[in-house]
Design an enzyme around this catalytic site. Structure first.
Site, short mmCIF file in Angstrom:
data_model
loop_
_atom_site.label_atom_id
_atom_site.label_comp_id
_atom_site.label_asym_id
_atom_site.label_seq_id
_atom_site.Cartn_x
_atom_site.Cartn_y
_atom_site.Cartn_z
N ASP A 194 42.11 34.46 51.00
CA ASP A 194 40.95 34.68 50.13
C ASP A 194 40.57 33.44 49.32
OD1 ASP A 194 41.26 37.23 51.05
OD2 ASP A 194 42.25 37.98 49.25
N THR B 288 46.96 32.58 50.37
CA THR B 288 46.06 33.71 50.64
C THR B 288 44.86 33.21 51.43
OG1 THR B 288 44.48 35.32 49.76
CG2 THR B 288 44.98 33.49 48.32
O1 F6P Z 1 44.42 39.31 50.23
C1 F6P Z 1 44.32 39.15 51.60
C2 F6P Z 1 43.55 40.29 52.20
O2 F6P Z 1 43.47 40.06 53.60
C3 F6P Z 1 42.15 40.53 51.62
O3 F6P Z 1 41.18 39.67 52.15
C4 F6P Z 1 41.92 41.97 52.00
O4 F6P Z 1 41.04 42.59 51.09
C5 F6P Z 1 43.30 42.58 51.88
O5 F6P Z 1 44.22 41.51 52.00
C6 F6P Z 1 43.62 43.61 52.94
O6 F6P Z 1 44.86 44.13 52.64
P1 F6P Z 1 45.77 44.99 53.61
O7 F6P Z 1 46.32 44.06 54.66
O8 F6P Z 1 46.82 45.53 52.73
O9 F6P Z 1 44.87 46.01 54.23
#
Ligand code: F6P
Length: 373
Positions: free
Chosen positions: A135, A133
């Site tokens: 994050d 991730t």
């Molecule tokens: O978990 C990775 C991430 O990029 C986070 O930083 C963000 O909040 C989320 O996914 C965004 O998700 P999606 O791609 O489903 O909009």
């Protein structure tokens, strides 16, 4: 008899997924003589038994590619939308596993994937996970792949924003991803020399942020860069969300718990635009022209950094080695220069947030970064 191994990628994509698939695949096929099959689009492909052969030609030429050749989704086997209804599809997953005569399933993903994998372990499957991730918030691992690349992209963005901010004497607010953790904003903010860094782990007071910017202007600084994590919150917002969470923990009925979950969802829905409001408020409070840049999915796209390629390869090959030794029910975590299998029970449902006394924070404070506290 060769071992039959399934692989899927789940959750938001990130750079390094293909490097991990290649690492697992090459070691598993060529060194340990295992059979491999990929499942498409995360747990949804597992439910519907949609597979992709992972022969050696599929594993060539993918090391440097972003995204995932398997596709991904945020689907959960126990709560999957099927024909407009939310259903528990764990039984279908077990059937797919048996139909493909799997000895183990590798799930490459973030926090949500670790929870899903634990449920499958409890349903009797042999599961191993890898931490990915941008994050960097997965518990019990030093780091997850994808983070280093995103950190580099966000840092370069902050570098580039400096010249336009200074030319126009503006404040530029730059929003990074990171979900509820502040690793990306803190890392990129510090590496890019942001003047203010706002992260979820340190609720901020708007007046403190505005004052830090006014101080810079008084000292003759023409511009300011404010790096904000998407999950950052003001002290008031943090109080509101903590009150809802405390009530939810103390809820006496399912009905009360559901109502509080709805309140929480509404809060997070409203919070999605907090950097827009922050930008407007800072312009008003400082009298300085202010702009907002939301980096968004740019941080997840494109080729992985050398560090992430190495990390994903190391995790992938270690995964194949450990599977060959019969290890299962674990996440392969990064520990220093090595790896360590950690029981899924110790990872699922936990988050690695930035500790308030973390050396990155201390160091940023010592170069004068304002955290709004
Ligand atoms: O978990 C990775 C991430 O990029 C986070 O930083 C963000 O909040 C989320 O996914 C965004 O998700 P999606 O791609 O489903 O909009």
């Amino acid at each position: 008899m060769p071992k039959h191994i399934g692989i899927l990628t789940s959750g938001g994509d990130c750079p390094g997924l293909n490097a991990a698939i290649r690492g697992i695949g090459k070691a598993a096929r060529e060194i340990f003589h295992m059979d491999l099959v990929g499942f498409c689009d995360g747990f949804r492909g597992l439910v519907h038994d949609r597979t992709m052969a992972l022969e050696s030609e599929m594993l060539s030429g993918i090391l440097t590619n972003g995204g995932t050749i398997l596709g991904t989704s945020r689907d959960k086997p126990h709560e999957m939308e099927i024909g407009g209804e939310i259903r528990d599809m764990t039984g279908a997953v077990v059937e797919t596993y048996q139909r493909n005569q799997l000895d183990a399933l590798i799930c490459i993903g973030g926090g949500g994937t670790q929870k899903n994998a634990l449920r499958l372990k409890e349903a009797g499957l042999s599961v191993v996970t890898l931490p990915k991730t941008i994050d960097n918030d997965i518990a019990r691992t030093d780091v997850s792949f994808g983070f280093d690349t995103a950190l580099g992209i966000a840092t370069e963005a902050i570098d580039r924003l400096h010249s336009t901010a200074t030319s126009h004497k503006r404040i530029i607010v730059v929003e990074t991803m990171g979900h509820r953790a502040g690793w990306l904003a803190l890392g990129a903010g510090t590496a890019g020399g942001a003047d203010v860094v706002l992260i979820p782990e340190i609720p901020y007071q708007l007046e403190r942020v505005a004052e830090a910017i006014r101080d810079r202007a008084r000292a003759g600084k023409r511009f300011s860069i404010v790096a904000v994590a998407e999950g950052a919150m003001s002290v008031d917002d943090a109080r509101e969300v903590n009150e809802i969470l405390a009530k939810k923990l103390a809820a006496k009925s399912r009905w009360e718990e559901r109502k509080l979950s709805e309140q929480l969802d509404q809060f997070h829905e409203r919070h999605l635009e907090h950097t827009v409001r922050l930008t407007q408020q800072l312009e008003k409070m400082t009298g300085q022209e202010t702009r907002l840049t939301i980096l968004g999915h740019l941080q997840r796209g494109g080729t992985p950094s050398a560090y992430d390629r190495m990390l994903a390869t190391r995790l992938g090959t270690s995964c194949a080695e450990l599977l060959n030794q019969g290890v299962s029910g674990v996440m392969i975590a990064v520990r220093g220069d090595g790896v360590e299998p950690v029981p899924l029970e110790e990872v699922a449902g936990k988050k690695k947030l930035v500790p308030p006394g973390h050396p990155w924070i201390q160091s940023a404070r010592l170069v004068g970064t304002c955290f709004g506290d």
